[in-house]
Structures are given as structure tokens and as C-alpha cells.
Design an enzyme around this catalytic site. Structure first.
Site, PDB file in Angstrom:
ATOM      1  CB  CYS A  44     -12.177  -5.295  -1.653  1.00 30.47           C
ATOM      2  SG  CYS A  44     -11.069  -6.558  -1.020  1.00 30.47           S
ATOM      3  CD  GLU A  73     -11.167  -3.987  -5.876  1.00 30.49           C
ATOM      4  OE1 GLU A  73     -11.371  -3.718  -4.676  1.00 30.49           O
ATOM      5  OE2 GLU A  73     -10.110  -4.470  -6.293  1.00 30.49           O
TER       6      GLU A  73
HETATM    7  N1  THU Z   1      -8.151  -4.405  -0.866  1.00 29.64           N
HETATM    8  C1  THU Z   1      -9.085  -3.856  -1.705  1.00 29.64           C
HETATM    9  O1  THU Z   1      -9.796  -2.922  -1.328  1.00 29.64           O
HETATM   10  N2  THU Z   1      -9.198  -4.378  -2.948  1.00 29.64           N
HETATM   11  C2  THU Z   1      -8.458  -5.416  -3.425  1.00 29.64           C
HETATM   12  O2  THU Z   1      -8.754  -5.946  -4.483  1.00 29.64           O
HETATM   13  C3  THU Z   1      -7.291  -5.867  -2.663  1.00 29.64           C
HETATM   14  C4  THU Z   1      -7.302  -5.518  -1.226  1.00 29.64           C
HETATM   15  C5  THU Z   1      -8.032  -3.867   0.498  1.00 29.64           C
HETATM   16  C6  THU Z   1      -8.537  -4.786   1.564  1.00 29.64           C
HETATM   17  C7  THU Z   1      -7.748  -4.316   2.767  1.00 29.64           C
HETATM   18  O3  THU Z   1      -8.444  -3.259   3.381  1.00 29.64           O
HETATM   19  C8  THU Z   1      -6.453  -3.776   2.188  1.00 29.64           C
HETATM   20  O4  THU Z   1      -6.682  -3.630   0.800  1.00 29.64           O
HETATM   21  C9  THU Z   1      -5.261  -4.670   2.406  1.00 29.64           C
HETATM   22  O5  THU Z   1      -5.498  -5.938   1.977  1.00 29.64           O
END
Ligand code: THU
Length: 130
Positions: free
Chosen positions: A53, A55
Site C-alpha cells: 500500500c 502508506e
Molecule cells: N491500497 C493502498 O494503497 N492503501 C490502502 O490503505 C488501501 C488499499 C491499495 C492496495 C491496492 O493496490 C489497491 O489499493 C486496491 O486495494
């Protein structure tokens, strides 16, 4: 640094997202106590499970550069809606900025500021290991 400025940096980071599977791009801008800003985007993987993700990308970049203390993080998503951090990211953010703020932005509703403690009530920390 103003929250608005941090949101703009998160939007820049979002442009770098590697999200060919979900097409859901996420960007994060993490402000350290020393004033440095670390940007992160989501980095997906064909296995799905190996996806990182935005973050956690930002946190990992900072820690690996020797920076460990943070004030706040702005998070944005390509949907234009509030990008609520996932459970794993809440836990990781709580490790490093338990007293910090999370700034979310929506194209329709504007900015929303939440504390990590609101996002992760009764969160688990290293000091709880006894
Ligand atoms: N995702 C993030 O980057 N941060 C989050 O807190 C929620 C989900 C991304 C992971 C994945 O690449 C996409 O969002 C869909 O879940």
C-alpha cells in the site's frame, strides 16, 4: 506544513502508483518531525498478496533512510473519495505515529483530519508486549 500542501504532494505521489490490477491508485505524503516529506504509492503485484500500500511505501522509505518520527500523513486515492487506510496500514502507522494525524481528501467533501487513535482504537504497540 499545511495539510493542503501535504494533500497536493500525496496527489503527486499517486501519479506514480503501479496499479494495473485494481486500477485504484493511492498516494501518500508522510511529514516527519524534522520537516522532511516522504512520498509513497501503491505497488501492486501479479500475485496480489505481494501488493504494498501507498502508506507503507512511504513509511518504509522513511525508516530505511533513518527517519523514525512523524507528524502526519496525507492519503489520497484516484477514486476521488476518502481513502481510508486498510487495517494493516493503520497498524503500521500506529507503530510510528501513534499520536499523529491522518489527512484524507475527497473531491466532493474536502479534507477530513482524523487521529490514528480514532482510526485504530485500543491499538496494539510494542510497549504492550510483556
Ligand atoms: N491500497 C493502498 O494503497 N492503501 C490502502 O490503505 C488501501 C488499499 C491499495 C492496495 C491496492 O493496490 C489497491 O489499493 C486496491 O486495494
Amino acid at each position: 506544513m499545511e495539510n493542503r500542501e501535504l494533500v497536493l504532494l500525496a496527489k503527486e505521489a499517486m501519479e506514480k502508483a503501479y496499479a494495473p490490477y485494481s486500477k485504484f491508485k493511492v498516494g501518500a505524503a508522510l511529514l516527519a518531525k524534522n520537516g522532511e516529506v516522504f512520498l509513497g504509492c501503491n505497488v501492486e503485484n501479479a500475485s496480489y498478496g505481494a501488493t504494498i500500500c501507498a502508506e507503507r511505501t512511504a513509511i518504509t522509505k522513511a525508516i530505511s533512510e533513518g527517519v523514525k518520527e512523524f507528524q502526519k500523513i496525507a492519503i489520497v486515492a484516484s477514486s476521488g473519495d476518502y481513502a481510508a487506510p486498510c487495517g494493516i496500514c493503520r497498524q503500521v502507522l500506529y507503530e510510528f505515529l501513534p499520536d499523529g494525524e491522518v489527512i484524507l481528501d475527497s473531491d466532493h467533501e474536502g479534507m477530513k483530519v482524523m487521529s490514528l487513535k480514532e482510526l485504530l482504537p485500543m491499538g496494539f504497540r510494542g510497549e504492550d508486549i510483556k
